[in-house]
Design a protein around this motif. Structure first.
Motif, PDB file in Angstrom:
ATOM      1  N   GLN A 135       0.845  -1.188   0.000  1.00  0.00           N
ATOM      2  CA  GLN A 135       0.000   0.000   0.000  1.00  0.00           C
ATOM      3  C   GLN A 135       0.882   1.241   0.000  1.00  0.00           C
ATOM      4  O   GLN A 135       1.910   1.294   0.659  1.00  0.00           O
ATOM      5  N   VAL A 136       0.450   2.230  -0.757  1.00  0.00           N
ATOM      6  CA  VAL A 136       1.197   3.481  -0.881  1.00  0.00           C
ATOM      7  C   VAL A 136       0.410   4.601  -0.235  1.00  0.00           C
ATOM      8  O   VAL A 136      -0.807   4.706  -0.427  1.00  0.00           O
ATOM      9  N   GLN A 137       1.088   5.399   0.531  1.00  0.00           N
ATOM     10  CA  GLN A 137       0.481   6.618   1.072  1.00  0.00           C
ATOM     11  C   GLN A 137       1.196   7.819   0.459  1.00  0.00           C
ATOM     12  O   GLN A 137       2.436   7.859   0.430  1.00  0.00           O
ATOM     13  N   LEU A 138       0.408   8.758  -0.016  1.00  0.00           N
ATOM     14  CA  LEU A 138       0.926  10.010  -0.563  1.00  0.00           C
ATOM     15  C   LEU A 138       0.441  11.150   0.325  1.00  0.00           C
ATOM     16  O   LEU A 138      -0.759  11.258   0.596  1.00  0.00           O
ATOM     17  N   VAL A 139       1.370  11.967   0.775  1.00  0.00           N
ATOM     18  CA  VAL A 139       1.023  13.071   1.667  1.00  0.00           C
ATOM     19  C   VAL A 139       1.549  14.375   1.070  1.00  0.00           C
ATOM     20  O   VAL A 139       2.769  14.558   0.942  1.00  0.00           O
ATOM     21  N   GLU A 140       0.624  15.250   0.726  1.00  0.00           N
ATOM     22  CA  GLU A 140       0.998  16.557   0.192  1.00  0.00           C
ATOM     23  C   GLU A 140       1.189  17.561   1.329  1.00  0.00           C
ATOM     24  O   GLU A 140       0.566  17.448   2.391  1.00  0.00           O
ATOM     25  N   SER A 141       2.026  18.526   1.077  1.00  0.00           N
ATOM     26  CA  SER A 141       2.225  19.635   2.015  1.00  0.00           C
ATOM     27  C   SER A 141       2.670  20.859   1.228  1.00  0.00           C
ATOM     28  O   SER A 141       3.028  20.749   0.051  1.00  0.00           O
ATOM     29  N   GLY A 142       2.629  22.001   1.899  1.00  0.00           N
ATOM     30  CA  GLY A 142       3.127  23.222   1.277  1.00  0.00           C
ATOM     31  C   GLY A 142       2.049  24.177   0.804  1.00  0.00           C
ATOM     32  O   GLY A 142       2.365  25.266   0.331  1.00  0.00           O
ATOM     33  N   GLY A 143       0.806  23.768   0.907  1.00  0.00           N
ATOM     34  CA  GLY A 143      -0.261  24.671   0.507  1.00  0.00           C
ATOM     35  C   GLY A 143      -0.403  25.818   1.487  1.00  0.00           C
ATOM     36  O   GLY A 143       0.224  25.845   2.547  1.00  0.00           O
ATOM     37  N   GLY A 144      -1.228  26.782   1.131  1.00  0.00           N
ATOM     38  CA  GLY A 144      -1.453  27.925   2.008  1.00  0.00           C
ATOM     39  C   GLY A 144      -2.130  29.051   1.274  1.00  0.00           C
ATOM     40  O   GLY A 144      -2.678  28.861   0.179  1.00  0.00           O
ATOM     41  N   VAL A 145      -2.095  30.211   1.880  1.00  0.00           N
ATOM     42  CA  VAL A 145      -2.691  31.407   1.301  1.00  0.00           C
ATOM     43  C   VAL A 145      -1.561  32.315   0.819  1.00  0.00           C
ATOM     44  O   VAL A 145      -0.609  32.579   1.564  1.00  0.00           O
ATOM     45  N   VAL A 146      -1.687  32.777  -0.397  1.00  0.00           N
ATOM     46  CA  VAL A 146      -0.645  33.621  -0.973  1.00  0.00           C
ATOM     47  C   VAL A 146      -1.312  34.706  -1.808  1.00  0.00           C
ATOM     48  O   VAL A 146      -2.401  34.496  -2.356  1.00  0.00           O
ATOM     49  N   GLN A 147      -0.669  35.833  -1.897  1.00  0.00           N
ATOM     50  CA  GLN A 147      -1.209  36.905  -2.735  1.00  0.00           C
ATOM     51  C   GLN A 147      -0.903  36.629  -4.207  1.00  0.00           C
ATOM     52  O   GLN A 147       0.063  35.934  -4.542  1.00  0.00           O
ATOM     53  N   ALA A 148      -1.730  37.199  -5.053  1.00  0.00           N
ATOM     54  CA  ALA A 148      -1.504  37.079  -6.491  1.00  0.00           C
ATOM     55  C   ALA A 148      -0.096  37.541  -6.841  1.00  0.00           C
ATOM     56  O   ALA A 148       0.386  38.543  -6.309  1.00  0.00           O
ATOM     57  N   GLY A 149       0.545  36.781  -7.703  1.00  0.00           N
ATOM     58  CA  GLY A 149       1.926  37.068  -8.063  1.00  0.00           C
ATOM     59  C   GLY A 149       2.941  36.326  -7.227  1.00  0.00           C
ATOM     60  O   GLY A 149       4.130  36.327  -7.542  1.00  0.00           O
ATOM     61  N   GLY A 150       2.479  35.705  -6.159  1.00  0.00           N
ATOM     62  CA  GLY A 150       3.368  34.999  -5.262  1.00  0.00           C
ATOM     63  C   GLY A 150       3.680  33.586  -5.722  1.00  0.00           C
ATOM     64  O   GLY A 150       3.269  33.146  -6.800  1.00  0.00           O
ATOM     65  N   SER A 151       4.409  32.883  -4.861  1.00  0.00           N
ATOM     66  CA  SER A 151       4.864  31.531  -5.182  1.00  0.00           C
ATOM     67  C   SER A 151       4.615  30.588  -4.010  1.00  0.00           C
ATOM     68  O   SER A 151       4.561  31.012  -2.849  1.00  0.00           O
ATOM     69  N   LEU A 152       4.462  29.333  -4.350  1.00  0.00           N
ATOM     70  CA  LEU A 152       4.380  28.259  -3.360  1.00  0.00           C
ATOM     71  C   LEU A 152       5.079  27.034  -3.926  1.00  0.00           C
ATOM     72  O   LEU A 152       5.116  26.843  -5.147  1.00  0.00           O
ATOM     73  N   ARG A 153       5.576  26.210  -3.028  1.00  0.00           N
ATOM     74  CA  ARG A 153       6.158  24.944  -3.444  1.00  0.00           C
ATOM     75  C   ARG A 153       5.435  23.830  -2.716  1.00  0.00           C
ATOM     76  O   ARG A 153       5.480  23.768  -1.478  1.00  0.00           O
ATOM     77  N   LEU A 154       4.794  22.978  -3.474  1.00  0.00           N
ATOM     78  CA  LEU A 154       4.115  21.821  -2.913  1.00  0.00           C
ATOM     79  C   LEU A 154       5.046  20.623  -2.918  1.00  0.00           C
ATOM     80  O   LEU A 154       5.846  20.454  -3.833  1.00  0.00           O
ATOM     81  N   SER A 155       4.908  19.805  -1.902  1.00  0.00           N
ATOM     82  CA  SER A 155       5.662  18.560  -1.816  1.00  0.00           C
ATOM     83  C   SER A 155       4.691  17.403  -1.688  1.00  0.00           C
ATOM     84  O   SER A 155       3.591  17.553  -1.141  1.00  0.00           O
ATOM     85  N   CYS A 156       5.100  16.262  -2.170  1.00  0.00           N
ATOM     86  CA  CYS A 156       4.299  15.040  -2.047  1.00  0.00           C
ATOM     87  C   CYS A 156       5.254  13.916  -1.675  1.00  0.00           C
ATOM     88  O   CYS A 156       6.075  13.493  -2.496  1.00  0.00           O
ATOM     89  N   ALA A 157       5.140  13.471  -0.445  1.00  0.00           N
ATOM     90  CA  ALA A 157       6.012  12.414   0.054  1.00  0.00           C
ATOM     91  C   ALA A 157       5.284  11.084   0.004  1.00  0.00           C
ATOM     92  O   ALA A 157       4.146  10.969   0.467  1.00  0.00           O
ATOM     93  N   ALA A 158       5.946  10.096  -0.543  1.00  0.00           N
ATOM     94  CA  ALA A 158       5.366   8.768  -0.649  1.00  0.00           C
ATOM     95  C   ALA A 158       5.970   7.851   0.402  1.00  0.00           C
ATOM     96  O   ALA A 158       7.163   7.923   0.692  1.00  0.00           O
ATOM     97  N   SER A 159       5.144   7.006   0.947  1.00  0.00           N
ATOM     98  CA  SER A 159       5.622   6.004   1.897  1.00  0.00           C
ATOM     99  C   SER A 159       4.922   4.685   1.621  1.00  0.00           C
ATOM    100  O   SER A 159       3.888   4.648   0.961  1.00  0.00           O
ATOM    101  N   GLY A 160       5.504   3.623   2.126  1.00  0.00           N
ATOM    102  CA  GLY A 160       4.904   2.311   1.953  1.00  0.00           C
ATOM    103  C   GLY A 160       5.442   1.562   0.757  1.00  0.00           C
ATOM    104  O   GLY A 160       5.391   0.338   0.710  1.00  0.00           O
ATOM    105  N   ARG A 161       5.934   2.312  -0.215  1.00  0.00           N
ATOM    106  CA  ARG A 161       6.442   1.690  -1.430  1.00  0.00           C
ATOM    107  C   ARG A 161       7.171   2.763  -2.220  1.00  0.00           C
ATOM    108  O   ARG A 161       6.729   3.904  -2.262  1.00  0.00           O
ATOM    109  N   THR A 162       8.240   2.369  -2.862  1.00  0.00           N
ATOM    110  CA  THR A 162       8.935   3.353  -3.664  1.00  0.00           C
ATOM    111  C   THR A 162       8.175   3.622  -4.960  1.00  0.00           C
ATOM    112  O   THR A 162       7.581   2.722  -5.547  1.00  0.00           O
ATOM    113  N   LEU A 163       8.173   4.875  -5.349  1.00  0.00           N
ATOM    114  CA  LEU A 163       7.530   5.261  -6.594  1.00  0.00           C
ATOM    115  C   LEU A 163       8.560   5.636  -7.647  1.00  0.00           C
ATOM    116  O   LEU A 163       8.241   6.287  -8.632  1.00  0.00           O
ATOM    117  N   THR A 164       9.776   5.189  -7.412  1.00  0.00           N
ATOM    118  CA  THR A 164      10.880   5.567  -8.290  1.00  0.00           C
ATOM    119  C   THR A 164      10.610   5.212  -9.740  1.00  0.00           C
ATOM    120  O   THR A 164      10.998   5.948 -10.647  1.00  0.00           O
TER     121      THR A 164
END
Length: 114
Positions: free
Chosen positions: A1-30
């Motif tokens: 079984q694979v679990q995917l967990v996203e992070s990095g979301g939030g509130v940002v003003q127009a023109g801004g930047s965000l970086r989302l991450s998605c970490a996988a566990s339980g199995r490699t997705l390489t």
């Protein structure tokens, strides 16, 4: 079984930047391509970006091309979505997924204020 967990979301003003991450566990997705989707309020889920298993091939929706960059670190079993020049139309819940295997994260909220 694979679990995917996203992070990095939030509130940002127009023109801004965000970086989302998605970490996988339980199995490699390489060995698998990964995708980022988003769903805006009242709209269907849409494909935003895909990245090949090596990271060498990426594809983007026209609406984000030139502003978003997908990448991955297979040593960390993690994929990323760098988002720049954000606008209110980018607001939504962002999901990472390995769709062919049926693996989806729980999503992370991105809100872009004008």
């Amino acid at each position: 079984q694979v679990q995917l967990v996203e992070s990095g979301g939030g509130v940002v003003q127009a023109g801004g930047s965000l970086r989302l991450s998605c970490a996988a566990s339980g199995r490699t997705l390489t060995n698998y391509g990964m995708s980022w989707f988003r769903q805006a309020p009242g709209k269907e889920r849409e494909l935003v970006a895909t990245i090949s298993w090596s990271g060498g091939i990426t594809r983007y929706a026209d609406s984000v091309k030139g502003r978003f960059t997908a990448s991955r670190d297979n040593a960390k079993n993690t994929v990323y979505l760098q988002m720049s020049s954000l606008n209110p139309e980018d607001t939504g819940v962002y999901y990472c997924a390995q769709p062919t295997g049926g693996y989806w994260g729980q999503g992370t909220q991105v809100t872009v204020s004008s």
